[in-house]
Design a protein around this motif. Structure first.
Motif, PDB file in Angstrom:
ATOM      1  N   LEU A 109       0.769  -1.140   0.044  1.00  0.00           N
ATOM      2  CA  LEU A 109      -0.041   0.083  -0.105  1.00  0.00           C
ATOM      3  C   LEU A 109       0.797   1.214  -0.111  1.00  0.00           C
ATOM      4  CD1 LEU A 109      -3.034  -0.868   2.615  1.00  0.00           C
ATOM      5  CD2 LEU A 109      -2.867  -0.948   0.231  1.00  0.00           C
ATOM      6  N   LEU A 120      -3.461   0.305  -4.840  1.00  0.00           N
ATOM      7  CA  LEU A 120      -4.051   0.648  -3.784  1.00  0.00           C
ATOM      8  C   LEU A 120      -5.571   0.464  -3.420  1.00  0.00           C
ATOM      9  CD1 LEU A 120      -2.335   4.249  -3.954  1.00  0.00           C
ATOM     10  CD2 LEU A 120      -2.047   2.205  -2.579  1.00  0.00           C
ATOM     11  N   PRO A 131      -6.679  -0.925   3.037  1.00  0.00           N
ATOM     12  CA  PRO A 131      -7.075  -0.400   1.664  1.00  0.00           C
ATOM     13  C   PRO A 131      -8.267   0.655   1.737  1.00  0.00           C
ATOM     14  CG  PRO A 131      -6.251  -2.448   1.279  1.00  0.00           C
ATOM     15  CD  PRO A 131      -6.462  -2.454   2.702  1.00  0.00           C
TER      16      PRO A 131
END
Lengths: 304, 304
Positions: free
Chosen positions: A36, A59, A78
């Motif tokens: 991420l 992402l 996320p």
């Protein structure tokens, strides 16, 4: 499925995603490691040492199956995790606020590092750990346990590192650990914001958004020239994110304690949580190495 | 520590608490099995058959260490769970809204029964399962998986029952399973409210409180004389608890389907969730045996 750690990934999140994705593929469940955010210098050092590329930067996970590594918190997941299916969680923190609408697997244990649990998963499925994966798993555990000094370190973590070191063919794992922390200590020349965010986590504490960063070094004197910049930056960060507080822990792993830099709507929290009175927005927390075990729980109690 | 299942305990909650408390004591962690409510006739039958007393009835856990069995939902936990320390969770449902302020262990797997996971824990700690504990664990799995007919049943559950039957010295475990379901089917003479509440769970669905009960029998004709009383009672229960909906599943384990009795502010949910149109507050859900896998997720989607 994607295997992914938390936002602002640390070595446990990245190495854990790689190790768990490999295991899942070995037991017939197609899996891809993802991340991420950017690699920290420490993680880059580990991956480079054992010949790995960074996992895919991804992402958005709407519509995907996701295996979560190293947390169970909405704020660390996320942004669109509610549109994904969480099929599993491996973690070693307090139980957070992620929920699911379908059954899943959770391998959560009160140990020092997610990779210690992933090693248990390899053992459970009776899958051999490749030499280079053993290397990155071992480094993640050395990082999270501060080479066994952290109060979060358990016998399971130590035994796990010893077993992984043997598989990886590393004779002096403590020396490798010190090398890692030297990489971590090279903070000069890096913008203050990058340092504050290097290992930063947001927590929901009784409805208040609280951000806590941590920098672990082998000598706090590396901060002498930049402490004022860091102090100014956490004030900014607090305002930008509409946070109740931002704290930055400057942890001296040799002296075994942390200086906490404070930007808060209510500085008295520090006194209530840790029994020390801040002076000029700072306090020394003797013996405090672990955000998870020594910093978050008393703060959460102070907010409650 | 106390080991305790959910409110309105089923056989998995009770047998699981007994089995896990025994395991914890064997590995040097003092533990006492407890329960949050009365035993069902099925559970009483199981405990009697293998020579166990009911675990201690205990409703308050403030200040105690608690190991949670068979759920991870605030609504199913002790009322004062926020004042307790949750040290572990063993469960096979969706991840609920329990959170902790300290690290814990979670053994959560997408299998048919918590006792299947507790068997994995015995294997992990290499602790021998006593004959009578194997018996109650086996019965809990046969109950939760409807003698392997439920879509929640996995290979792990079947293998686990086979292994436990051997330890317990039970040759025909399916016959014992049918005996259990015959006990469950003896509903006449029991007040409607007791039947509705026998296996009843409240869920938080997008902010709405939804209660779902289930009665599993070997022939739905046992309800012919009392269906009207049950229908009237769920309407009352909905009003009393300020619930959005109360549903009661009358499950025919031989025909493999459930009649759903409906008391709801919005009956169209049933159409959206299951694609059937209720007639006079009832609908037949063909092939539906599992509240967890076939009833809750579509309903949760319909609420979302």
């Amino acid at each position: 499925m994607y295997v992914v750690g938390h936002k602002i990934p640390d070595s446990d999140s990245i190495c854990g995603a790689i190790a768990l994705a490999y295991l899942k593929n070995q037991i017939g469940e197609a899996a891809t490691a993802a991340r991420l955010g950017e690699l920290s210098p420490e993680t880059a050092f580990i991956l480079d040492k054992f010949g790995f590329e960074a996992p895919e930067l991804k992402l958005s996970y709407a519509g995907e199956n996701v295996y979560i590594v190293d947390h169970s918190e909405v704020t660390q997941a996320p942004d669109d995790i509610a549109q994904a299916t969480i099929v599993g969680i491996v973690d070693h923190h307090k139980l957070g606020d992620l929920t699911t609408s379908t059954p899943l697997e959770c391998w959560i244990r009160p140990v020092g590092c997610s990779n210690t649990i992933i090693k248990m998963m390899y053992d459970f499925y009776n899958v051999e750990i490749p030499k280079n994966i053993a290397g990155i798993m071992m480094c993640a555990i050395l990082s999270d346990t501060v080479i066994f000094k952290s109060p979060t370190c358990t016998t399971a973590d130590i035994k796990c590192v010893e077993a992984l070191a043997e598989i990886a063919g590393i004779e002096d794992f403590k020396a490798l650990g010190m090398e890692m922390f030297k990489v971590k200590s090279a903070v000069l020349g890096t913008p203050a914001r990058d340092l504050v965010m290097r290992d930063f986590k947001d927590f929901n504490m009784n409805g208040n958004l609280v951000g806590i960063g941590q920098l672990e070094v082998i000598d706090l004197s590396v901060f002498d020239e930049i402490r004022a910049d860091l102090e100014a930056d956490i004030v900014k960060l607090k305002a930008e994110g509409n946070r109740h507080s931002v704290f930055l822990l400057l942890t001296d792993i040799m002296k075994e304690g942390s200086q906490i830099l404070i930007a808060s709507d209510d500085e008295s929290l520090i006194e209530r949580a840790y029994g020390v009175t801040p002076v000029e927005g700072k306090a020394w927390l003797d013996g405090v190495l672990s955000r998870k075990k020594q910093v978050v729980p008393p703060l959460q109690d102070a907010f409650a």
